[in-house]
Design an enzyme around this catalytic site. Structure first.
Site, PDB file in Angstrom:
ATOM      1  N   GLU A  28      14.022 -15.504  21.409  1.00 39.15           N
ATOM      2  CA  GLU A  28      14.570 -14.643  20.840  1.00 39.15           C
ATOM      3  C   GLU A  28      15.921 -13.828  21.112  1.00 39.15           C
ATOM      4  OE1 GLU A  28      12.976 -10.557  21.532  1.00 39.15           O
ATOM      5  OE2 GLU A  28      11.588 -11.171  22.927  1.00 39.15           O
ATOM      6  N   LYS A 163       5.096  -4.494  29.645  1.00 40.22           N
ATOM      7  CA  LYS A 163       5.345  -3.436  31.111  1.00 40.22           C
ATOM      8  C   LYS A 163       4.357  -2.537  30.423  1.00 40.22           C
ATOM      9  CE  LYS A 163      10.192  -3.210  30.828  1.00 40.22           C
ATOM     10  NZ  LYS A 163      11.106  -4.624  30.229  1.00 40.22           N
TER      11      LYS A 163
END
Ligand code: PSU
Ligand code: MN
Length: 307
Positions: A28, A163
């Site tokens: 990405e 996260k």
């Protein structure tokens, strides 16, 4: 009227690899433009490509440049995205028509990288962390479009978990509801990006790239459309102190609320804030876990070609 093929620009090397059945790993570009500061972002992106080559696959970094869906960026194009940083538009699924029609530059998130990878015929994609269900999503409704994409687009995403700026438990529930397998590579614990464990379990532990490729092959052979999450824990040597990182995240979330940051700005804001507070330690961890995911991605792509 342009057809899909005319919007899509696949580099000669990547096109050749796909046509001849060689392993390719998608990458990405939001992680380059919004995820890390310049010049570390460019250095990292180029090294990630090298790691994929060293592990026997061809890298295909993805972005939208002047409205073209580019699969397989050149070094110059990576440098440009890294230098331009957050002035490039963070592009998720909903933004693609605007960026393409107005011939703008767009850095692709996990969701839009999956879309472009699938268009080009790439099945494996390595990154750092995916988006998920944010903490307090019950009031903000902030759920990353990455999850919806995983539900419908048939690309496997190798990441170091999510996260803990997110609600990891709710993210796993959401993935379960939408039928997205979450495979732990050599672990039963869902990793939490900076740390190896989150306290939540993955669906299945698989111990070799071959087993992961077999599982992906079975899913797609059975026409069970959609992606999969391959959760690969950060190498122990680079993992961070769970308590310290949690404290930093809580402070960053508080700052975000106070400054009224929301929507697509949330994730980049939190990432930058955490990097600042940990004085670059989190950035180093971030870089190392991406390298680790790139290597595993290449191995899985190779095994998938052998299925
Ligand atoms: N998580 C990270 N690093 C990142 C991102 C997420 O640890 O760089 C980026 C990815 O591009 C991901 C996007 O797809 O943020 C998710 O943004 P949002 O939460 O706005 O959907
Ligand atoms: Mn969001």
């Amino acid at each position: 009227m342009l057809t899909l093929e005319q919007h899509l620009e696949v580099s000669a090397e990547v096109a050749n690899a796909i046509a001849t059945g060689q392993p390719v790993v998608a990458l990405e570009s939001t992680i380059i433009s919004h995820g890390m500061p310049y010049p570390k972002n460019v250095e990292t992106a180029l090294k990630v490509e090298q790691i994929i080559r060293d592990n026997g696959a061809i890298p295909a970094t993805i972005a939208i440049l002047q409205g073209k869906l580019v699969v397989g960026l050149s070094c110059e194009q990576i440098e440009y995205l890294g230098k331009t940083g957050s002035d490039v538009i963070k592009t998720s699924r909903r933004d693609i028509p605007y960026i393409v029609s107005q011939q703008k530059d767009g850095a692709t998130t996990v969701a839009s990288t999956m879309i472009l990878a699938e268009m080009a015929g790439i099945k494996v994609f390595a990154t750092g962390g995916i988006g998920g269900v944010h903490r307090e999503a019950e009031t903000t409704m902030d759920i990353s479009a990455d999850l919806q994409e995983l539900a419908s687009t048939s690309v496997a995403v190798i990441c170091a978990g999510v996260k803990s700026i997110l609600d990891i438990g709710l993210t796993l529930e959401y993935l379960e509801t939408y039928g997205v397998p979450v495979m732990g590579y050599q672990t039963k614990d869902m990793p939490a990006f900076y740390t190896q464990q989150s306290g939540f379990e993955v669906d299945y532990q698989l111990d070799t790239p071959e087993q992961i490729a077999q599982c992906l092959h079975a899913k797609w052979q059975l026409a069970l459309e959609g992606g999969a999450v391959i959760a690969n824990p950060i190498p122990e040597a680079y993992s961070m102190d769970a308590k310290a990182i949690e404290k930093t995240i809580e402070e960053a979330l508080k700052d975000m609320q106070e400054q009224g940051v929301s929507g697509k700005q949330s994730t980049p804001f939190l990432l930058a804030r955490i990097a600042k507070v940990t004085e670059g330690k989190s950035l180093e961890a971030n870089i190392q876990l991406v390298y680790n995911n790139a290597a595993l991605g290449a191995k899985i792509a190779k095994e998938l070609c052998a299925q």
